[in-house]
Design a protein around this motif. Structure first.
Motif, mmCIF file in Angstrom:
data_model
loop_
_atom_site.group_PDB
_atom_site.id
_atom_site.type_symbol
_atom_site.label_atom_id
_atom_site.label_comp_id
_atom_site.label_asym_id
_atom_site.label_seq_id
_atom_site.Cartn_x
_atom_site.Cartn_y
_atom_site.Cartn_z
ATOM 1 N N LEU A 1 31.372 30.657 54.887
ATOM 2 C CA LEU A 1 32.260 29.531 54.566
ATOM 3 C C LEU A 1 32.865 29.667 53.168
ATOM 4 C CD1 LEU A 1 32.980 26.592 55.718
ATOM 5 C CD2 LEU A 1 31.170 25.790 54.184
ATOM 6 N N VAL A 2 32.036 30.043 52.183
ATOM 7 C CA VAL A 2 32.524 29.991 50.800
ATOM 8 C C VAL A 2 33.120 31.303 50.287
ATOM 9 C CG1 VAL A 2 31.041 28.074 50.097
ATOM 10 C CG2 VAL A 2 30.252 30.418 49.726
ATOM 11 N N LEU A 3 32.697 32.419 50.836
ATOM 12 C CA LEU A 3 33.206 33.675 50.254
ATOM 13 C C LEU A 3 34.691 33.957 50.539
ATOM 14 C CD1 LEU A 3 30.463 34.422 49.065
ATOM 15 C CD2 LEU A 3 30.810 36.732 49.939
ATOM 16 N N PRO A 4 35.119 33.910 51.801
ATOM 17 C CA PRO A 4 36.504 34.329 52.055
ATOM 18 C C PRO A 4 37.556 33.591 51.218
ATOM 19 C CG PRO A 4 35.295 34.175 54.110
ATOM 20 C CD PRO A 4 34.394 33.611 53.052
ATOM 21 N N PRO A 5 37.482 32.254 51.119
ATOM 22 C CA PRO A 5 38.547 31.607 50.333
ATOM 23 C C PRO A 5 38.423 31.831 48.832
ATOM 24 C CG PRO A 5 37.028 29.962 51.176
ATOM 25 C CD PRO A 5 36.578 31.274 51.723
ATOM 26 N N ASN A 6 37.305 32.382 48.407
ATOM 27 C CA ASN A 6 37.100 32.569 46.965
ATOM 28 C C ASN A 6 37.186 34.016 46.536
ATOM 29 O OD1 ASN A 6 36.445 29.991 45.493
ATOM 30 N ND2 ASN A 6 35.134 29.770 47.299
ATOM 31 N N MET A 7 37.681 34.883 47.409
ATOM 32 C CA MET A 7 37.777 36.294 47.030
ATOM 33 C C MET A 7 39.211 36.785 47.094
ATOM 34 S SD MET A 7 34.285 37.985 48.382
ATOM 35 C CE MET A 7 34.501 39.340 47.251
ATOM 36 N N GLY A 8 39.521 37.759 46.262
ATOM 37 C CA GLY A 8 40.870 38.302 46.247
ATOM 38 C C GLY A 8 41.096 39.114 44.985
ATOM 39 N N PRO A 9 42.274 39.691 44.863
ATOM 40 C CA PRO A 9 42.538 40.549 43.698
ATOM 41 C C PRO A 9 43.072 39.766 42.498
ATOM 42 C CG PRO A 9 44.359 40.664 45.249
ATOM 43 C CD PRO A 9 43.378 39.665 45.819
ATOM 44 N N THR A 10 42.736 40.248 41.330
ATOM 45 C CA THR A 10 43.369 39.757 40.097
ATOM 46 C C THR A 10 43.532 40.961 39.166
ATOM 47 O OG1 THR A 10 41.216 39.329 39.082
ATOM 48 C CG2 THR A 10 42.313 37.439 40.085
ATOM 49 N N PRO A 11 44.510 40.927 38.266
ATOM 50 C CA PRO A 11 44.631 42.011 37.281
ATOM 51 C C PRO A 11 43.360 42.105 36.433
ATOM 52 C CG PRO A 11 46.555 40.560 37.191
ATOM 53 C CD PRO A 11 45.572 39.925 38.141
ATOM 54 N N GLU A 12 42.767 40.929 36.137
ATOM 55 C CA GLU A 12 41.552 40.947 35.311
ATOM 56 C C GLU A 12 40.412 41.646 36.046
ATOM 57 O OE1 GLU A 12 43.351 38.253 35.969
ATOM 58 O OE2 GLU A 12 43.938 37.289 34.087
ATOM 59 N N GLY A 13 40.290 41.357 37.350
ATOM 60 C CA GLY A 13 39.227 41.967 38.144
ATOM 61 C C GLY A 13 39.388 43.473 38.225
ATOM 62 N N VAL A 14 40.642 43.914 38.363
ATOM 63 C CA VAL A 14 40.909 45.362 38.446
ATOM 64 C C VAL A 14 40.514 46.032 37.132
ATOM 65 C CG1 VAL A 14 42.770 47.064 38.603
ATOM 66 C CG2 VAL A 14 42.714 45.111 40.188
ATOM 67 N N GLU A 15 40.852 45.390 36.020
ATOM 68 C CA GLU A 15 40.523 45.992 34.722
ATOM 69 C C GLU A 15 39.008 46.026 34.502
ATOM 70 O OE1 GLU A 15 43.003 44.517 31.486
ATOM 71 O OE2 GLU A 15 41.479 45.213 30.054
ATOM 72 N N LEU A 16 38.350 44.916 34.858
ATOM 73 C CA LEU A 16 36.891 44.882 34.677
ATOM 74 C C LEU A 16 36.211 45.940 35.552
ATOM 75 C CD1 LEU A 16 36.178 41.020 34.568
ATOM 76 C CD2 LEU A 16 36.206 42.619 32.650
ATOM 77 N N THR A 17 36.703 46.102 36.781
ATOM 78 C CA THR A 17 36.127 47.112 37.675
ATOM 79 C C THR A 17 36.235 48.492 37.041
ATOM 80 O OG1 THR A 17 36.829 45.840 39.590
ATOM 81 C CG2 THR A 17 36.248 48.133 39.993
#
Ligand code: HEM
Length: 407
Positions: free
Chosen positions: A286-302
């Motif tokens: 229920l909670v994961l799909p609507p709360n996941m996705g790409p961000t520029p910040e996430g890409v940089e942190l990865t």
């Protein structure tokens, strides 16, 4: 609730626009506006609840206390006093502000439903399955968290975002505390580190909204914590089942239990903590799909995280390609793509082939001579990963941040 009406939160944000512009999938607020919270509290450790949507609940006990520490300029002094508070059974140091002392004395209590025998079983399980769990929680969980827009942005714009080495080190402290043999025994440190994390999160809720880089509601809601929680035990359990790691029903229940207790100590209300794996899986879906996705910040942190791992773990000089492939192996194609983890066709194919073999060897199901030698390169990389996270955690302690990432 902290002093935040839903209206005030909405006004403060433009969150939908901001996240939409970053290309995130439907953010939490969309669900809050469109549909009610449907996960039944009857599936929680409390067994019942008021049914409030956790996307609009923060930490009613910790937040006002920590906000008031900031107002009184006491955070550095409190951090200093708490520095040597390390053991579960250790009395609090003298000199803490009375409201903080009262909060911690209450927050450090195990819930009435905590079961010492299950915690002991969990500790043994964590030890026996340490390699899988450290890999899944450390690397896998890390890759998932950078694909959670609210978490990636929180981490990026908080103080720790500017120093990811330190951030990884601090985060791994709690990971290892949960997995330790004496986690919840008097001489362990899991209670202390969970309570310190709860204070840190309250600090982030106070500080981030003041950052010029932050827009949107106050971060780290109860739902946000649940989302991250599912990227730890729920994800790890699913993976271990997928990998056919043998385990008893008692082990599986105990592993859930240690994380239920930890969620409670992190300030998650009992009415949101899943009571069984079935209810955990349904809440996760229920909670994961609507709360996941790409961000520029996430890409940089990865990229930073994988770069660090590659630096530390280069068995045979394979370095970053193997690190990329392992990271892709641990998460879904979609998450790996959101994180922009580069494809490594050669290594990806190899890992897929040898991983089931390595699991069987570990579980004593096939004899060593049948293992292809390339498998040991991967096995060695795993050991290096775990060592990396282990040593990082020994270098520092969890403290309440005193500012955001310098802009
Ligand atoms: C800090 C664990 C959920 C954002 C920390 C720390 C730990 C931790 C151990 C202390 C280390 C540090 O100061 O860097 C967890 C666990 C969670 C959880 C186990 C859930 C089960 C979340 C969520 C968010 C978040 C949902 C954001 C949406 C942060 C931030 C910091 C922090 C921004 C402080 C970073 C800094 O200023 O250095 N967390 N966390 N955490 N956490 Fe969490």
């Amino acid at each position: 609730m902290v002093d935040l009406s839903r209206r005030k939160v909405l006004i403060s944000g433009g969150a939908l626009g901001a996240l939409g512009a970053l290309g995130a999938v439907a953010p939490t607020q969309a669900r809050a506006a469109a549909a009610a919270w449907t996960w039944p509290a009857s599936g929680s450790v409390a067994g019942s609840g008021a049914g409030a949507d956790p996307a609009w609940v923060w930490d009613a006990e910790a937040d006002p206390v920590v906000a008031s520490l900031f107002d009184r300029g006491l955070v550095p002094q409190v951090n200093e006093l708490l520095w040597n508070w390390t053991r579960n059974d250790q009395p609090l140091p003298a000199g803490l502000p009375a409201d903080l002392r009262d909060f911690i004395e209450h927050a450090r209590q195990l819930p009435s439903w905590a079961d010492r025998a299950k915690l002991e079983t969990a500790a043994q399980f964590n030890k026996a399955r340490g390699l899988y769990l450290n890999l899944l929680n450390g690397v896998g969980g890390g890759m998932l968290s950078t694909a959670i827009p609210k978490e990636a942005r929180s981490v990026y714009y908080s103080a720790g975002g500017a120093n990811m080495e330190d951030r990884v080190a601090k985060t791994s402290i709690l990971g290892f505390a949960v997995g330790a043999l004496n986690a919840y025994r008097p001489d362990g440190n899991c209670i202390v580190n969970a309570v310190k994390t709860r204070l840190t999160h309250a600090g982030v809720r106070h500080l981030l909204p003041q950052s010029p880089n932050w827009s949107g509601p106050v971060p780290i809601t109860q739902e946000d914590i649940l989302v991250t929680w599912h990227t730890l035990p729920t994800y790890a359990m699913r993976k271990m089942l997928e990998w056919k790691v043998p385990m008893s029903a008692a082990d599986s229940t105990a592993y859930l239990h240690v994380w239920q207790v930890t969620a409670h100590l992190l300030g998650v209300r009992d009415e949101y903590i899943p009571a069984t794996w079935d209810s955990a899986n349904s809440q996760s879906d229920l909670v994961l799909p609507p709360n996941m996705g790409p961000t520029p910040e996430g890409v940089e942190l990865t990229d930073i995280l994988l770069g660090q791992l590659a630096e530390q773990t280069s068995p045979g000089g394979v370095g970053r390609p193997l690190v990329n492939a392992l990271a892709r192996f641990l998460v879904s194609e979609q998450v790996a793509d959101w994180d922009q983890i580069p494809h490594e066709p050669l290594w990806e194919g190899t890992i897929k082939t040898v991983w089931p073999v390595l699991v069987k060897v570990r579980e004593g199901l096939i004899p060593l001579p049948l293992v292809p030698s390339i498998a040991w390169t991967i096995d060695e990389a795993l050991r290096q990963y775990v060592l990396f996270f282990l040593t990082k955690g020994q270098e520092t302690k969890i403290v309440i941040p005193t500012g955001n990432r310098p802009s």
